[in-house]
Design an enzyme around this catalytic site. Sequence first.
Site, mmCIF file in Angstrom:
data_model
loop_
_atom_site.group_PDB
_atom_site.id
_atom_site.type_symbol
_atom_site.label_atom_id
_atom_site.label_comp_id
_atom_site.label_asym_id
_atom_site.label_seq_id
_atom_site.Cartn_x
_atom_site.Cartn_y
_atom_site.Cartn_z
ATOM 1 N N LYS A 125 0.925 4.090 -2.869
ATOM 2 C CA LYS A 125 0.497 5.380 -2.312
ATOM 3 C C LYS A 125 1.817 6.419 -2.868
ATOM 4 C CE LYS A 125 -3.595 5.269 -1.268
ATOM 5 N NZ LYS A 125 -4.798 5.728 -2.422
ATOM 6 N N TYR A 151 0.764 -1.117 -0.036
ATOM 7 C CA TYR A 151 -0.147 0.121 -0.022
ATOM 8 C C TYR A 151 0.917 1.214 -0.012
ATOM 9 C CZ TYR A 151 -3.542 3.204 1.774
ATOM 10 O OH TYR A 151 -4.363 4.534 2.125
#
Length: 291
Positions: free
Chosen positions: A174, A170
Amino acid sequence: MGICEGRVVIVTGAGRGLGRAHALAFAAEGARVVVNDLGVGLDGRPGPESPAAAVVEEIRAAGGRAVAHGGDIATTEGAASLVTTALDAYGRLDTLVSNAGFLRDRMLVNLDEEDWDAVMRVHAKGHFLPLRHAAAHWRAEAKAGRAPDARIVHTTSGAGLLGSVGQGNYAAAKAAIIGLTLVAAAELARYGVQVNAIAPAARTRMTEQVFGGLDALPEDVSPLVVWLGSAASAGVTGRVFEAEGGRLTVMEGWRPGPTADKGTRRSPAEAGETARRLLAEATPPHPVYGA
């Protein structure tokens, strides 16, 4: 008359949480909204519901205008049809808000390839493909003499800015979105497109498992997103904002810190000595979330 009166806005991942709050806030400010949601669970696997249709009904019940899109925006076909849906329904496109995402958290030694690929796909590719198709439309409009006043708002995270223990996939995705935002802001300016990113913190079904005590609401983030997606944000591009509750912060990314130039090659020992001296002069980094 709201600040988005007459604008057509796409919001991805708009069936729940932040995306739903953004879609409702845009509609309240006069925008016509394309509500995209694939209707998947927290881990990105198919679910039985169609939350996009429910949000469309909320908007219409309040007197607004909206249509649903249930395609997978991490595919070329889905991203292309997303833009086509806006053009077919309303004849134009002014703002793209990319928000879709999910989590598959693991410590790195337990993170398998499928969980890496799935998270990178929906976050990184799911931002790139809608951008690519929206930008192609706006470029064509600019070349035809119809200069757009377009906006893209990306969704990054504190995990992408600082890292987050147990979220290597993640955090990497991001961080990739930040890089994409900076490049897009530079490349698309000539076509009348501004591109920014937000790093929100709010209590949603995604964050409640990670930040159980978070009190800020998705609706607290949406006013900034609406402003960035409106003509009122003229001149603001290539920026990243943190938003949590009533707090807004302009994030300042990598920039040169202490430096030393010998003018010639160093030995390993000299390089180490110089690095330690520069580190002593540098601002310490913020800690990784969960460290």
